[in-house]
Scaffold this active site. Structure first.
Site, PDB file in Angstrom:
ATOM      1  N   ARG A  88     161.221 104.893 -29.607  1.00 40.09           N
ATOM      2  CA  ARG A  88     161.586 105.960 -28.671  1.00 40.09           C
ATOM      3  C   ARG A  88     161.415 107.347 -29.283  1.00 40.09           C
ATOM      4  O   ARG A  88     161.452 108.344 -28.578  1.00 40.09           O
ATOM      5  CB  ARG A  88     163.038 105.770 -28.213  1.00 40.09           C
ATOM      6  CG  ARG A  88     163.258 104.499 -27.419  1.00 40.09           C
ATOM      7  CD  ARG A  88     164.718 104.274 -27.126  1.00 40.09           C
ATOM      8  NE  ARG A  88     165.255 105.272 -26.227  1.00 40.09           N
ATOM      9  CZ  ARG A  88     165.269 105.154 -24.898  1.00 40.09           C
ATOM     10  NH1 ARG A  88     164.749 104.093 -24.329  1.00 40.09           N
ATOM     11  NH2 ARG A  88     165.799 106.102 -24.151  1.00 40.09           N
ATOM     12  N   GLU A 136     148.104 113.970 -28.359  1.00 40.30           N
ATOM     13  CA  GLU A 136     149.453 113.536 -28.705  1.00 40.30           C
ATOM     14  C   GLU A 136     149.504 112.607 -29.910  1.00 40.30           C
ATOM     15  O   GLU A 136     150.531 112.558 -30.595  1.00 40.30           O
ATOM     16  CB  GLU A 136     150.171 112.913 -27.503  1.00 40.30           C
ATOM     17  CG  GLU A 136     149.621 111.614 -26.987  1.00 40.30           C
ATOM     18  CD  GLU A 136     150.352 111.142 -25.726  1.00 40.30           C
ATOM     19  OE1 GLU A 136     151.430 111.668 -25.407  1.00 40.30           O
ATOM     20  OE2 GLU A 136     149.833 110.243 -25.069  1.00 40.30           O
ATOM     21  N   TRP A 156     166.785 112.548 -31.690  1.00 40.81           N
ATOM     22  CA  TRP A 156     165.592 113.371 -31.471  1.00 40.81           C
ATOM     23  C   TRP A 156     166.113 114.782 -31.221  1.00 40.81           C
ATOM     24  O   TRP A 156     166.799 115.028 -30.241  1.00 40.81           O
ATOM     25  CB  TRP A 156     164.815 112.843 -30.271  1.00 40.81           C
ATOM     26  CG  TRP A 156     163.454 113.439 -30.082  1.00 40.81           C
ATOM     27  CD1 TRP A 156     162.296 113.031 -30.670  1.00 40.81           C
ATOM     28  CD2 TRP A 156     163.102 114.509 -29.190  1.00 40.81           C
ATOM     29  NE1 TRP A 156     161.246 113.786 -30.215  1.00 40.81           N
ATOM     30  CE2 TRP A 156     161.703 114.703 -29.311  1.00 40.81           C
ATOM     31  CE3 TRP A 156     163.815 115.325 -28.321  1.00 40.81           C
ATOM     32  CZ2 TRP A 156     161.018 115.676 -28.586  1.00 40.81           C
ATOM     33  CZ3 TRP A 156     163.136 116.295 -27.602  1.00 40.81           C
ATOM     34  CH2 TRP A 156     161.753 116.463 -27.738  1.00 40.81           C
ATOM     35  N   LYS A 204     159.479 108.391 -26.516  1.00 45.43           N
ATOM     36  CA  LYS A 204     158.914 107.474 -25.524  1.00 45.43           C
ATOM     37  C   LYS A 204     159.425 107.781 -24.120  1.00 45.43           C
ATOM     38  O   LYS A 204     158.678 107.793 -23.162  1.00 45.43           O
ATOM     39  CB  LYS A 204     159.261 106.026 -25.898  1.00 45.43           C
ATOM     40  CG  LYS A 204     158.693 104.988 -24.944  1.00 45.43           C
ATOM     41  CD  LYS A 204     157.180 105.013 -24.917  1.00 45.43           C
ATOM     42  CE  LYS A 204     156.595 104.004 -23.938  1.00 45.43           C
ATOM     43  NZ  LYS A 204     155.151 104.198 -23.791  1.00 45.43           N
ATOM     44  N   ASN A 249     173.475 110.540 -26.169  1.00 44.74           N
ATOM     45  CA  ASN A 249     172.140 110.872 -25.663  1.00 44.74           C
ATOM     46  C   ASN A 249     172.319 111.835 -24.498  1.00 44.74           C
ATOM     47  O   ASN A 249     173.207 111.650 -23.669  1.00 44.74           O
ATOM     48  CB  ASN A 249     171.405 109.629 -25.155  1.00 44.74           C
ATOM     49  CG  ASN A 249     170.892 108.752 -26.258  1.00 44.74           C
ATOM     50  OD1 ASN A 249     171.041 109.070 -27.433  1.00 44.74           O
ATOM     51  ND2 ASN A 249     170.296 107.631 -25.901  1.00 44.74           N
ATOM     52  N   GLY A 250     171.445 112.833 -24.406  1.00 45.19           N
ATOM     53  CA  GLY A 250     171.527 113.777 -23.305  1.00 45.19           C
ATOM     54  C   GLY A 250     171.712 115.197 -23.800  1.00 45.19           C
ATOM     55  O   GLY A 250     171.510 115.501 -24.979  1.00 45.19           O
ATOM     56  N   LYS A 307     145.902 111.835 -24.532  1.00 40.26           N
ATOM     57  CA  LYS A 307     145.969 110.786 -25.550  1.00 40.26           C
ATOM     58  C   LYS A 307     145.500 111.315 -26.902  1.00 40.26           C
ATOM     59  O   LYS A 307     146.124 111.049 -27.934  1.00 40.26           O
ATOM     60  CB  LYS A 307     145.108 109.574 -25.151  1.00 40.26           C
ATOM     61  CG  LYS A 307     145.649 108.748 -24.018  1.00 40.26           C
ATOM     62  CD  LYS A 307     146.818 107.873 -24.407  1.00 40.26           C
ATOM     63  CE  LYS A 307     148.159 108.453 -24.059  1.00 40.26           C
ATOM     64  NZ  LYS A 307     148.488 108.772 -22.728  1.00 40.26           N
ATOM     65  N   HIS A 365     134.258 128.626 -15.518  1.00 36.32           N
ATOM     66  CA  HIS A 365     135.313 129.588 -15.214  1.00 36.32           C
ATOM     67  C   HIS A 365     136.229 129.805 -16.423  1.00 36.32           C
ATOM     68  O   HIS A 365     137.406 130.117 -16.256  1.00 36.32           O
ATOM     69  CB  HIS A 365     136.125 129.122 -14.002  1.00 36.32           C
ATOM     70  CG  HIS A 365     135.324 129.073 -12.743  1.00 36.32           C
ATOM     71  ND1 HIS A 365     135.173 130.167 -11.909  1.00 36.32           N
ATOM     72  CD2 HIS A 365     134.588 128.069 -12.201  1.00 36.32           C
ATOM     73  CE1 HIS A 365     134.393 129.829 -10.889  1.00 36.32           C
ATOM     74  NE2 HIS A 365     134.028 128.560 -11.035  1.00 36.32           N
ATOM     75  N   CYS A 412     165.966 109.594 -28.368  1.00 38.22           N
ATOM     76  CA  CYS A 412     167.245 109.183 -28.928  1.00 38.22           C
ATOM     77  C   CYS A 412     167.518 107.711 -28.615  1.00 38.22           C
ATOM     78  O   CYS A 412     166.981 107.162 -27.660  1.00 38.22           O
ATOM     79  CB  CYS A 412     168.407 110.026 -28.429  1.00 38.22           C
ATOM     80  SG  CYS A 412     168.304 111.768 -28.837  1.00 38.22           S
ATOM     81  N   GLU A 452     143.934 112.615 -18.827  1.00 41.86           N
ATOM     82  CA  GLU A 452     144.603 111.565 -19.598  1.00 41.86           C
ATOM     83  C   GLU A 452     143.948 111.371 -20.958  1.00 41.86           C
ATOM     84  O   GLU A 452     144.633 111.170 -21.971  1.00 41.86           O
ATOM     85  CB  GLU A 452     144.609 110.258 -18.792  1.00 41.86           C
ATOM     86  CG  GLU A 452     145.223 109.066 -19.502  1.00 41.86           C
ATOM     87  CD  GLU A 452     146.696 109.239 -19.849  1.00 41.86           C
ATOM     88  OE1 GLU A 452     147.208 108.375 -20.598  1.00 41.86           O
ATOM     89  OE2 GLU A 452     147.337 110.213 -19.406  1.00 41.86           O
TER      90      GLU A 452
END
Length: 613
Positions: A27, A493, A73, A608, A99-100, A490, A509, A2, A486
């Protein structure tokens, strides 16, 4: 996630709001809207991109010199026009952006509905607009008092702007748990935003609202800041540490690619003035007062989310290797709910690029309540994390616009490496000669990152072979394991390919069941004492017709026979290898996403900075 923008001044508000919203696009959002006070209160909002809102404004223009805007968002309610902000109360006189998350919105909504209030959206935010209106009407109080009393009934997190056509000469701002910065312009102009990026082109003089503070920002005269207990506050005017140049792509196709290529500089900037290869010393000013605490710590616990958690996992290994202190990386989102055992001899290190990650900030509050010393590592000067922790270090990576974090990771690992070296030297777990050797090597990392970036053409060719894959595995051992995690993050996403990272020893396993012909397996296999074990893992993949892409140390051909592709990186200390081995995986994810036609800088459903749970 947001974005909020507000303007109070003598000029037309709408152009400032739209420009600010565009600065906040990175964002992540799914709808956008503005409210402008002129001869009446104008509301314009649209789902989708800001371009949709601009088209609406061309057909239905607005005029006025006070306004608020928002990129949403979705949390409560799907992306749609009715759920987009700003939200209004029944009278149509009050508009709010938020926002929130309002945790008790359902109870408040029932109470308001019982008094005849009719709701037009599915959001939690609309409750705030109705509450403010209800208090204004029943108690006949000014807007700021109605906002203060309304927020006194709210449980949750918020950054809020409110305006009213009955009081068309002010904006009221309030904050709890979500960031809010107010820029001081010329001639009584004020710019309000959730992120300095939205206002940096207008002013560098800013005030950061603190939790439980509100600001009354008039069209003429001075801004007044109060606590939510109605006491006058005296905020410090600070300088916004951000440049317009950093917000431009500089010829790169995407911000993510630009930021990947900035890593030689961002890592160098994170180490500048902190290491001296000639003297073999390392010093971080932000932790000087806490070195004894770190040196004598019974445990070090890293709390973070996403990419920052992967950096914390590297930090776990670094502190145990160099300082011989028990360490553990915890997901901040779980740490706060597990009733952790903490004491005054524990040190908690919170890591966040933005310094506004909700779960990480909650973990910080919990750790402090239990008596632990809490340090922070973040990239944004003046962020909530920097204010809430006892001390810590900035990464100096520069603004990161791409939602998929890249240079933040390497900057965080650089700072963690320096911390571990410093504490290891104080404890005597590192000899002077070994310390100097490590510092000299750390100083070469920026130029070695630059050498890896020169292999982009090879990595792009590999991306061409695998961009249509539906699944991918990433494997690593020791320092390679966090990098495997990581790399998988990447890829998933920004390209939307299902990808998982595992310790290579865990492959048998369970994950080996996923291996079939053509499934790409990315192995972080830089030279160390475990390379022969990795070779055995990869042989098992090849026996099942999987495709192996291995990131290896330059000149090391031990995996050549079990790999379809070798990506060579310069040799370095095993502990510093994540700073190099992650670069090919970042580039690979980027080029795969581009080939798949994905929106690299603004991947779907992601934000973001995750400022709500």
């Amino acid at each position: 996630m947001c974005g909020i923008i507000g303007y109070v001044g003598k000029h037309e508000a709408e152009p400032v709001l739209i420009r600010g919203l565009k600065r906040l696009e990175y964002r992540g959002y799914d709808s956008a809207g503005v409210a402008v006070l002129g001869d009446k209160l104008f509301i314009r909002k649209k789902p989708g991109k800001i371009e949709n809102l601009e088209k609406l404004l061309k057909g239905q223009p607005v005029s006025g010199s006070i306004g608020i805007g928002h990129t949403r968002w979705a949390t409560h309610g799907e992306p749609s026009e009715k759920n987009a902000h700003p939200h209004t109360a029944m009278s149509g006189k009050i508009a709010v952006v938020h926002n929130g998350i309002i945790e008790n919105y359902a109870d408040l909504k029932k109470e308001l509905q019982s008094r005849g209030k009719v709701f037009a959206s599915d959001t939690d935010t609309e409750v705030v607009a109705h509450l403010i209106e209800d208090i204004s009407e029943t108690e006949q109080v000014p807007l700021e008092e109605a906002v203060r009393k309304a927020l006194g009934k709210v449980v949750g997190a918020y950054a809020i702007l409110a305006i009213s056509s009955d009081e068309p000469d002010k904006v009221v701002a309030a904050k709890l748990g979500s960031p809010m910065v107010i820029g001081l312009g010329e001639e009584d102009e004020h710019y309000i935003a959730s992120d300095g990026a939205a206002i940096v082109e207008y002013t560098r003089d800013v005030v950061y609202l603190k939790d439980n503070e509100m600001a009354i920002i008039p069209k003429t005269g001075k801004m007044v800041v109060k606590t939510m207990q109605n006491e006058i506050a005296f905020p410090e005017i600070q300088t916004l540490e951000l440049s317009l140049e950093a917000l431009e792509k500089k010829g790169y196709a995407h911000f993510m690619l630009k930021e990947i290529h900035e890593q030689p500089q961002s890592v160098q900037d994170s180490m500048r003035g902190r290491i001296d290869p000639g003297k073999g010393t390392v010093k971080l000013g932000g932790i000087l007062d806490f070195e004894k605490k770190l040196e004598n710590a019974e445990r070090i616990i890293f709390v973070s989310c996403g990419t920052s958690w992967h950096a914390g996992l590297v930090g776990d290994y670094l502190f145990e290797t160099f300082a011989r202190i028990p360490a553990k990386a915890e997901y901040a989102s779980e740490f706060r709910y597990k009733n952790p055992v903490l004491g005054e001899n524990d040190v908690v290190i919170a890591i966040s690029q933005s310094g506004e990650t909700a779960d990480t900030l909650s973990a910080v509050k919990l750790a402090k309540s239990k008596g632990a010393t809490v340090l922070g590592i973040c990239n944004v000067v003046g962020s909530t994390l920097s204010r809430e922790t006892d001390g810590g270090s900035y990464t100096h990576a520069g603004v990161e616009i791409g939602v998929a974090s890249t240079k933040a990771f390497t900057a965080q690992v650089s700072v963690l490496a320096m911390m571990a070296l410093r504490i290891g030297s104080l404890k005597g777990t590192l000899s002077e000669s070994r310390l100097q050797e490590l510092i000299v090597e750390l100083n070469t990392i920026p130029e070695k990152i630059a050498a890896v970036l020169e292999k982009e053409g090879q990595i792009q060719s590999i991306a061409q072979k695998y961009f249509q894959a539906t699944d991918a595995l990433f494997l690593g051992r020791r320092y390679g394991f966090p990098v495997a995690l990581e790399g998988a993050l990447k890829l998933k996403e920004i390209s939307y390919i299902h990808a998982e990272g595992y310790p290579a020893g865990e492959m048998k396993h369970g994950p080996i069941a996923l291996i079939e012909e053509g499934v790409p397996v990315f192995a972080v296999a830089t030279k160390n004492e475990h390379i022969e074990k990795m070779a055995a893992n990869l042989q098992e993949i090849k026996a099942r017709r999987g495709s192996v892409i291995a990131v290896v140390t330059e000149g090391d051909e031990r995996l050549k026979g079990v790999s379809d592709h070798l990506i060579e990186i310069p040799e370095t200390e095993d502990a510093f290898s994540p700073l190099l081995s992650v670069i090919p995986l970042q580039l690979l994810a980027y080029h795969v996403a581009v080939l798949r036609g994905a929106n690299v800088d603004q991947p779907r459903n992601l934000a973001k900075s995750v400022t709500v749970e």
